[in-house]
Design a protein around this motif. Structure first.
Motif, PDB file in Angstrom:
ATOM      1  N   GLY A   1       8.936 -14.217 -30.465  1.00 26.29           N
ATOM      2  CA  GLY A   1       9.382 -14.669 -31.856  1.00 26.29           C
ATOM      3  C   GLY A   1       9.453 -13.680 -32.824  1.00 26.29           C
ATOM      4  O   GLY A   1      10.280 -13.783 -33.726  1.00 26.29           O
TER       5      GLY A   1
ATOM      6  N   ARG B   1      15.025 -15.109 -22.314  1.00 27.50           N
ATOM      7  CA  ARG B   1      14.231 -16.135 -22.302  1.00 27.50           C
ATOM      8  C   ARG B   1      14.863 -17.328 -21.381  1.00 27.50           C
ATOM      9  O   ARG B   1      13.595 -17.956 -21.097  1.00 27.50           O
ATOM     10  CB  ARG B   1      14.255 -16.684 -23.718  1.00 27.50           C
TER      11      ARG B   1
ATOM     12  N   GLU C   1      12.252 -19.027 -18.851  1.00 25.14           N
ATOM     13  CA  GLU C   1      11.821 -20.553 -18.861  1.00 25.14           C
ATOM     14  C   GLU C   1      12.018 -21.129 -17.491  1.00 25.14           C
ATOM     15  O   GLU C   1      11.238 -21.749 -16.843  1.00 25.14           O
ATOM     16  CB  GLU C   1      12.930 -21.193 -19.690  1.00 25.14           C
TER      17      GLU C   1
ATOM     18  N   ALA D   1       8.132 -18.861 -24.785  1.00 19.32           N
ATOM     19  CA  ALA D   1       7.961 -19.497 -26.065  1.00 19.32           C
ATOM     20  C   ALA D   1       7.842 -18.130 -27.189  1.00 19.32           C
ATOM     21  O   ALA D   1       7.817 -17.251 -27.046  1.00 19.32           O
ATOM     22  CB  ALA D   1       6.743 -20.448 -26.303  1.00 19.32           C
ATOM     23  N   ASP D   2       7.880 -18.562 -28.616  1.00 21.28           N
ATOM     24  CA  ASP D   2       7.923 -17.626 -29.581  1.00 21.28           C
ATOM     25  C   ASP D   2       6.647 -16.922 -29.382  1.00 21.28           C
ATOM     26  O   ASP D   2       6.573 -15.692 -29.974  1.00 21.28           O
ATOM     27  CB  ASP D   2       7.808 -18.241 -31.011  1.00 21.28           C
ATOM     28  N   ASP D   3       5.304 -17.284 -29.002  1.00 19.44           N
ATOM     29  CA  ASP D   3       4.182 -16.669 -28.937  1.00 19.44           C
ATOM     30  C   ASP D   3       3.991 -15.704 -27.686  1.00 19.44           C
ATOM     31  O   ASP D   3       2.926 -15.235 -27.410  1.00 19.44           O
ATOM     32  CB  ASP D   3       3.146 -17.421 -29.124  1.00 19.44           C
TER      33      ASP D   3
END
Lengths: 257, 355
Positions: A172, A188, A192, A199-201
């Motif tokens: 992120g 990403r 996934e 995810a962003d974190d």
């Protein structure tokens, strides 16, 4: 770009958006090279014809760099192309075939019959394949995800980011930095697909098991990521060179929307 | 021997063939495979400089005179090491057998070294054959093609118990160099022939043998490097790397060489010209003239010195095969201070050079 040999409308009544067919083919990757078959010139021809019932029949002819390209990867590409084209709205039937390959018959027959890879090679001259290809696909997506870490992190390294900073960065936090490129989106997506943190974190740098890379591991991890990228890209260069030599007088198909 | 700018290079070509892909040798009913195979090689051939390209017909089979000219007269090669590949499924007399190669022994004596082969699936008969070959050809090396078909089987692993029997026998027979083809492959159906984990295990269990991974595991160079950095008896066979990339894709050649120099090191890289996919002349001359580009993206790759080139072109292989190096062509012996593999300090995840 010039139109390929089969790049023309075969019937004005076709209901299918031709661009959608080409885009669908563009979602099919060579699993080993992690590049779309449309960019690799593996699509030699494609046609869209009315089926007489308001839908369309799509035929796609694929080709590969050598007669002996590994049949498992070849099967994956033919099967994926079939799935992608069939999913385009308005396509009632699709036929995807691979030409000039030692396992063309098994692969084309297997895909047409919706048989898996194992089934396609059952009792054939090649004997019997003992495993389906999901694991293979996963292996190469994992490789692509590692190579992607080099593609994404390289501009940051070049900009002088330290191992401490790189180890602390999350996906992120990359928005608006040198690393905010298409490569980031691509990485990403790969992560996934195979269940790695995306995810962003999630940390930018992760090991193959998804655990974060520590500060002292950063230099070696980046070395490994770069080696992985060099490996994949070099394979791609070989394939492109060999394809060009093999089909020196036959242009690939083009988007031709 | 090749001389340039006052420096002399002793050349051992550790990967060459003397094949027969002529039409007469295509097995009936399997012609398309025999043709497909040599067509595939011919594709690679055309990755070399245009002035070195041959006509396809010529490419099918060379004569002993061709071999002599291309390798020894024009090719700067001092010693040539043959790797046999049988492929009898497609070629009636075999594609490139030990027998074919041994015809050259009579002509060129000890300038050629013929490597044998074994296939663990041949059991006791295969072991007997290996013993006979070892005695007849004074074998110092074997070439293993783990992806080769054999009846219903389409491959084996070095870790198969049967394979271990053969490796033990090889060790007893004084065969200490095991060349493993882990490169472009054809039938990874039920055993992924790209997988090099079996070499890793065998190298650990057979410290007395050297494992030369031909084609540096391309298209799995990353797996190869991750392994080689941890196994002192694993070597990088450069066949196909030089021939396939140096001319056609110079930028990638530099990257691949850079990675190999970093992970594997110049003491464990051996030149192979892969005759007659390519001739050695342009590869030897090109490698001697080659240097890592100055571009930023290559900045942290090791550089090749004249000494490095001498090792890679011949001295490393000479050591593996006990080939006598003529006076003045060797290097001062540095084996006393055993060089550490360049990437080794990184294996323990210690921070090294700027990544």
């Amino acid at each position: 770009m010039a139109g390929g040999p089969a790049d023309h409308l075969d019937g004005a009544t076709s209901t299918v958006d031709r661009q959608a067919v080409w885009s669908a083919l563009g979602t099919v990757l060579d699993p080993e090279l992690d590049e779309p078959i449309t960019d690799l010139d593996f699509v030699e021809s494609w046609t869209v014809s009315p089926d007489g019932h308001g839908g369309s029949v799509v035929t796609v002819g694929l080709r590969l760099p050598t007669f002996f390209c590994a049949p498992n990867f070849s099967f994956l590409m033919v099967a994926d192309a079939y799935d992608a084209v069939t999913a385009v709205p308005g396509v009632s039937r699709a036929q995807v075939t691979l030409a000039d390959h030692h396992a063309s018959d098994e692969i084309n027959g297997g895909v047409a019959a919706h048989a898996g890879f194992v089934k396609a090679f059952e009792g054939s001259i090649n004997g019997e394949a003992a495993a389906e290809l999901d694991e293979l696909r996963h292996t190469f997506l994992a490789k692509a995800a590692l190579a992607g870490q080099d593609r994404v992190a390289r501009p940051l390294v070049d900009a002088g980011r330290t191992p401490e900073e790189l180890a602390a960065l999350t996906l992120g936090e990359l928005a608006g930095t040198e690393a905010d490129t298409d490569e980031l989106i691509r990485m990403r997506r790969r992560r996934e697909t195979i269940g790695l943190p995306a995810a962003d974190d999630a940390p930018l740098l992760v090991h193959s098991d998804g655990s974060p890379v520590t500060v002292e591991q950063v230099p070696l991890h980046l070395r490994r990521a770069r080696l992985q990228r060099v490996g994949i890209e070099t394979n791609g260069e070989y394939c492109k060179s060999l394809l060009k030599i093999r089909y020196t007088d036959r242009a690939p198909a083009a988007a031709g929307s | 021997m090749y001389e340039k700018d006052g420096e002399k290079y002793f050349v051992v070509d550790s990967h060459c063939h003397f094949w027969d892909a002529s039409r007469e040798n295509w097995r009936e009913g399997r012609e398309q495979y025999a043709k497909g195979w040599i067509d595939c090689f011919y594709g690679y051939h055309q990755l070399g400089p245009p002035e070195t390209h041959w006509d396809w017909e010529k490419y099918l089979k060379v004569s002993i005179d061709d071999f002599e000219r291309d390798m020894f007269v024009e090719g700067h090669v001092d010693y040539a090491i043959f790797q046999s590949t049988y492929l009898k499924e497609w070629y009636t007399k075999g594609f490139n057998t030990t027998e074919q190669n041994s015809a050259l022994l009579e002509r060129f004596g000890d300038r050629v070294i013929v490597n044998g082969r074994f296939d663990p699936r041949e059991g006791d008969a295969g072991l007997k054959q290996l013993e006979a070959d070892a005695e007849k050809f004074n074998l110092k090396g074997v070439k293993l093609y783990t992806a080769e078909w054999n009846g219903d089987s389409r491959g084996f692993k070095l870790t198969d118990p049967e394979a271990y029997r053969f490796l033990e026998a090889a060790q007893e027979l004084g065969i200490k160099n095991v060349h493993v083809h882990k490169g472009p492959t054809i039938w990874p159906l039920d055993k992924d022939a790209f997988d090099i984990a079996d070499v890793d295990h065998a190298a650990t269990d057979f410290q007395g043998l050297n494992f030369i991974v031909e084609h540096v595991g391309l298209p799995r160079i990353e797996d190869f490097c991750f392994m080689a950095v941890q196994e002192p008896n694993v070597y990088a066979g450069l066949s196909v790397v030089v021939g396939g990339l140096m001319h056609a894709r110079p930028k990638f050649f530099a990257k691949v060489m850079g990675e190999l120099l970093f992970w594997v090191g110049e003491d464990k890289m051996t030149f192979g010209g892969d005759y007659n996919i390519w001739t050695p002349k342009w590869q030897v001359e090109g490698l001697v003239d080659w240097q890592m580009p100055d571009d930023d993206q290559f900045a942290d790759y090791p550089r090749l010195t004249t000494e490095s080139k001498k090792k890679i072109l011949g001295l490393n292989a000479a050591k593996l095969y006990d080939i006598p190096v003529p006076a003045g062509l060797g290097l001062p012996d540095t084996s006393a201070d055993e060089a550490m593999a360049p990437g080794e300090e990184l294996v323990d995840n210690k921070a090294g050079a700027q990544a």
